[in-house]
Design an enzyme around this catalytic site. Structure first.
Site, short mmCIF file in Angstrom:
data_model
loop_
_atom_site.label_atom_id
_atom_site.label_comp_id
_atom_site.label_asym_id
_atom_site.label_seq_id
_atom_site.Cartn_x
_atom_site.Cartn_y
_atom_site.Cartn_z
N HIS A 81 34.13 115.89 44.00
CA HIS A 81 33.00 116.81 44.19
C HIS A 81 32.90 117.12 45.67
CE1 HIS A 81 29.11 118.70 43.16
NE2 HIS A 81 28.80 118.36 44.40
N CYS A 82 32.95 118.40 46.01
CA CYS A 82 32.92 118.82 47.41
C CYS A 82 31.57 119.45 47.73
CB CYS A 82 34.04 119.82 47.68
SG CYS A 82 34.05 120.42 49.39
#
Length: 327
Positions: A156-157
């Protein structure tokens, strides 16, 4: 009915009430779903806004501090066009990576009807996520920020306010590539501009005062160097993951592959949606590769891990092993 011996820590899986199919709300029909995917996370939204502001700041310094005051018209036009084209492609890639469904598994589909519709054969196992009440395809992982299971989730960025998964990895790779390119381009132009200002009068090489010009250039240089290193590393990591057919989560977990690996150039074609073309570099092109059907996305379990239980058979009316995973 005989029950295959399993590890003692899996005893909880033998309790049919743990599945709680009656608590799983069937997913809404596709007709009632919107087409836009957006994660309402405060930190992610803030990071995304900061990303756009940093790109706009770089464009401001490049245009108004370095290129517009330049006496070389051809130099200004060429570099201005190139920088703004790359910046536009970077922001477009960021936009697509942020607003594209990364491969979310339908929420609440762990129902009797859905499992029966898979038409599973004896020797297959379905994985249920107890957090989003979904039947998880192979290589799917639950994201605590998106609150969904994501197919081939890499990570998850927060900078794109989204997970990087099966459907948006191309756009994330393009985003890191274009940011790295404009950062390198900005560093080169800053270096040439400093040389030009040292040789000429500082009052003539910029429309701002010399102290302001120096501060703006130093800040741009620091920003460009920082993001050049960061995005280059991310770009290399993502390309390596695609070529080895191993996500970041799978690599961290040192997970042994139970799937048929698609490595090298074939992996790149699958991630970018077809044979090599200019469409690979276009953030507006859609992926043409198709996701596996639900029946094909179910993981096959080794014989020693299969549990054909009388209670589960009565629930599903077929020989299916159900395994509950915690993540």
């Amino acid at each position: 009915m005989m029950i295959t011996p399993v590890h003692r820590f899996r005893d909880i899986e033998r309790k049919p009430e743990y599945l709680q199919p009656e608590k799983c709300v069937p997913p809404p029909s596709r007709a009632s779903l919107g087409t836009m995917w957006f994660i309402r996370d405060g930190c992610g939204i803030a990071c995304a806004v900061v990303t756009w502001m940093l790109v706009f700041y770089a464009d401001f310094v490049v245009l108004l501090v370095m290129l517009v005051p330049s006496r070389d018209y051809v130099y200004s036009v060429i570099n201005g066009t190139l920088f703004n084209t790359l910046a536009f492609l970077a922001l477009a890639s960021h936009f697509r990576a942020m607003l594209t469904d990364p491969g979310a598994v339908p929420k609440g589909n762990a129902t009797k009807e859905f499992i029966e519709s898979l038409q599973l054969k004896p020797g297959q196992v379905v994985y249920k996520c107890p957090k989003c009440c979904s039947i998880k395809p192979d290589r799917a992982h639950h994201c605590s920020v998106c609150k969904r299971c994501i197919r081939k989730m890499d990570h998850h960025c927060p900078w794109v306010n989204n997970c990087v998964g099966e459907n948006n990895q191309k756009y994330f790779v393009l985003f890191t590539m274009y940011i790295a390119l404009i950062s390198l381009h900005a560093l080169i132009m800053v270096g040439f501009h400093f040389l030009y200002c040292f040789e000429e009068d500082w009052t003539k090489c910029s429309s701002f005062s010399p102290p302001t010009t120096v501060i703006l250039l130093i800040l741009l240089c620091f920003e460009a160097l920082l993001f050049l290193i960061f995005t280059s590393v991310m770009f290399g990591t993502q390309v390596h993951s695609i070529c080895t057919d191993e996500t970041g989560i799978e690599r961290l977990k040192n997970q042994k592959p139970t799937w048929e690996k698609i490595s090298g150039w074939e992996g790149m074609k699958l991630a970018f949606g077809g044979a090599f073309s200019l469409g690979w570099f276009n953030p507006f092109s859609n992926l043409s590769c198709k996701s596996p059907a639900p029946a094909e996305a179910v993981a096959a379990a080794p014989a020693s891990a299969i549990m054909t239980q009388e209670e589960i058979e009565q629930f599903l009316a077929r020989d299916v092993a159900v395994q509950v995973l915690h993540e």
